[in-house]
Structures are given as C-alpha cells and as structure tokens.
Design an enzyme around this catalytic site. Sequence first.
Site, PDB file in Angstrom:
ATOM      1  N   GLU A   1       0.852  -1.184   0.000  1.00  0.00           N
ATOM      2  CA  GLU A   1       0.000   0.000   0.000  1.00  0.00           C
ATOM      3  C   GLU A   1       0.892   1.239   0.000  1.00  0.00           C
ATOM      4  O   GLU A   1       1.710   1.425   0.908  1.00  0.00           O
ATOM      5  CB  GLU A   1      -0.908   0.002   1.234  1.00  0.00           C
ATOM      6  CG  GLU A   1      -1.969  -1.091   1.205  1.00  0.00           C
ATOM      7  CD  GLU A   1      -2.817  -1.135   2.456  1.00  0.00           C
ATOM      8  OE1 GLU A   1      -4.014  -1.429   2.352  1.00  0.00           O
ATOM      9  OE2 GLU A   1      -2.271  -0.885   3.565  1.00  0.00           O
TER      10      GLU A   1
ATOM     11  N   ASN B   1      -6.661  -3.036   6.005  1.00  0.00           N
ATOM     12  CA  ASN B   1      -7.036  -3.091   7.418  1.00  0.00           C
ATOM     13  C   ASN B   1      -8.360  -2.392   7.700  1.00  0.00           C
ATOM     14  O   ASN B   1      -8.990  -2.652   8.735  1.00  0.00           O
ATOM     15  CB  ASN B   1      -5.934  -2.502   8.291  1.00  0.00           C
ATOM     16  CG  ASN B   1      -4.801  -3.490   8.511  1.00  0.00           C
ATOM     17  OD1 ASN B   1      -5.014  -4.695   8.511  1.00  0.00           O
ATOM     18  ND2 ASN B   1      -3.600  -2.984   8.695  1.00  0.00           N
TER      19      ASN B   1
END
Length: 368
Positions: A165, A203
Amino acid sequence: MTSSSAELRVSQLIGIVGAGTMGVGIAQVGLEAGDEILLHDVDEAAIERASDRIRDGLVRRAARLDLDPDTIDDWVEGRLAGLRSATTLDQVGGESDVVIEAALESLELKRTIFAALDAAAPPTTILATNTSALSIASIAAATTRPERVIGLHFFNPAPVMALVEVVAGPATDSDVVDAAVALVARWGKTPVRSADAPGFIVNRVNRPFTIEALRMLEANDATVEEIDEALRAAGFPMGPFELMDLSGIDVNLAAARGVWDGLGRPDRLLPSHIQERLVEEEHLGRKSGHGFYRYENGRRVAVADEFAGSALATSPDAIRDRIVAAIEAEAKRALDEGVASGADIDLALRLGAGHQQGPFERASARPR
C-alpha cells in the site's frame, strides 16, 4: 543532482531502519532487485541476526527461482554484497536515496526517527514508513519536508506477499508518490495507492471479516467452527477465527481499536468484548496455545472449550452473505471517502487478504 534524476535512477541506495521481521523482509526484497541496502537498528545483535536471516531468505528464494545449483552460491553472495550496516540514523539519512522505516508501531518512536532522518538527509531523499495503521501526516509533522514523506506498507512476509500500500499524506508530492510506486513495481511488488486514512485499504475494508464474525458469535447466531467452515467453503483461505488465532488476537484487537478510533468510533466497527476478554486472559491464539482454538506444539487440536457448541440455525450461505455484505458496505464507504479507487480496493483485498474476488468485483458479478 536534481530531484527527478534521483528518483529515476534504476539502482538506488535504500536505507532501512529496524532489523526486525519487516525490516529484514524488506531488505531482502531490495537486495533481490539489485539495490544496495543500508540497514540500521539500535540493537547491534539484531543486525547480525538480520544478516543471517537475509542470507537464509535469499537461499530459499534462489531455490524457487530454479537456478542451476552451481550458481546459487554466487547469486546469493552477489546479492548479499549489497548489504551494509549503519551505526547511526545520521548515516542512514545522509547516504540513502530512499529510507524505509520499519521500527515498532509507536507514533512517538517514529516521529523521533523521522526528525533525526530529516536533519541528516539531503532535500531529495524520500522518507517512507512501513506503518500499517499510523497517520502519515502525524509522522511527517516531525520533519521539515512533509512533501517527501510517504507510507509504504508491506505485508508480512514481505518477500512473499505481493501487495504494497503506497500511502500519500495530505502534503506528499505527487512526484514522490509516483517514485514510490515505481520503486515498488521495480522490486516485483504490486502497488496500490491509498489516502492517509485509518487502516488504509486492507485493514479498513477487511475489518468486518472478523468484526461481523464476532458479532455473530456474541449473538449466538453461529459457532466458531460453523463460521470458519462457512468462509473456507466460500473460497477464503481461512476463517475469521483461524485468522485471528494465527495473527494474534492481541494484534487483531489493536488494529480493530485503531480503525474504530480513527473513524470516529462507529458502532459497526466497535471492537468485540470477546476479544477484549481473551487478551486480558492472555489467550492470544496460536502463539499462546489458546485462543478460539487450542494448540499443542503449535498445532491446532480442537476448538477452545468455551467456544465449543452444538450446531445453530444459521446456514453456511447466510453466514457467508452476512460477512461479505459487511465487507462490501465498508468498501463502498472507503470508495466514497476517497480512500482508494474501486480497482485498487479490489486488488488490495485479493492480494492482501486472500479474497478470490474484490468486493466490487464480487458485487458486479452477482446476478441482478
């Protein structure tokens, strides 16, 4: 040297701060790609251990590359020749084109590290953090160059997991984002772009995978084993309770709290009292021998006694649909908030969480 020329070099000197699991894994990836790695840790013994672990990782990598056995040693030694250690943060900042911080997940610690790197580094140096949850803006605020601070969240184990990411803070220059994306791609990883938002993509969007399962358990709608079996049957690599036991219930709870707090404590993501109790009792999953399941010598033997129960009325399809719907709803919220594009959210969930389809891909493929 201009900023653009530094960022377009084919081979770079990459500083890595932290010789733990993530730092070692990232160092190995960089060495495999032919970059020079300058590794720093406050613990000198950790540097020595890191060198051995990187060597072992490169040997395993060489075996997977199907190299001629006579060339494996040369390949490994050639990569290891690019590894050096640094005794100070000043050295890391002063010599590196890019620094990737992989220290403990503490905002105070990271801000201290970034302030020191900022003081030593030339103006062209990119300062990256491997944080999985902390605000890039908060870390960048410790520097005089927030425009050159970025998140590079590698997934564990870094040599194996394809996803990274790339997280732009509110002040991060677009050229820095592009340079970080290019670096990740050159290392053979798959970059996805994320805004600096709680939980980034994986997440945040995958949080309902465990939260919704815990809600069902709290309400006695289904058992631990029923939920895990239903999600495995739906194509997920493991069920929610198996995943929490593997990663550590304390680790999962900390991530859940971070996302919940960061998003303003929405009821839908409220951490479960079941997790809170297990952590208080130090029943943390596989690493403690007891979580949602019991373990002996690292092997799962049975569901924990407190979660053993007879089959309930909820069907496997209903279990799957409820959890998948919650993930899709969270993905839609993240998209609407500008966290990432739909394509990057789909890609991130496939590569970072093992989903067969991303949430938008799954929704679009569903018969209407």
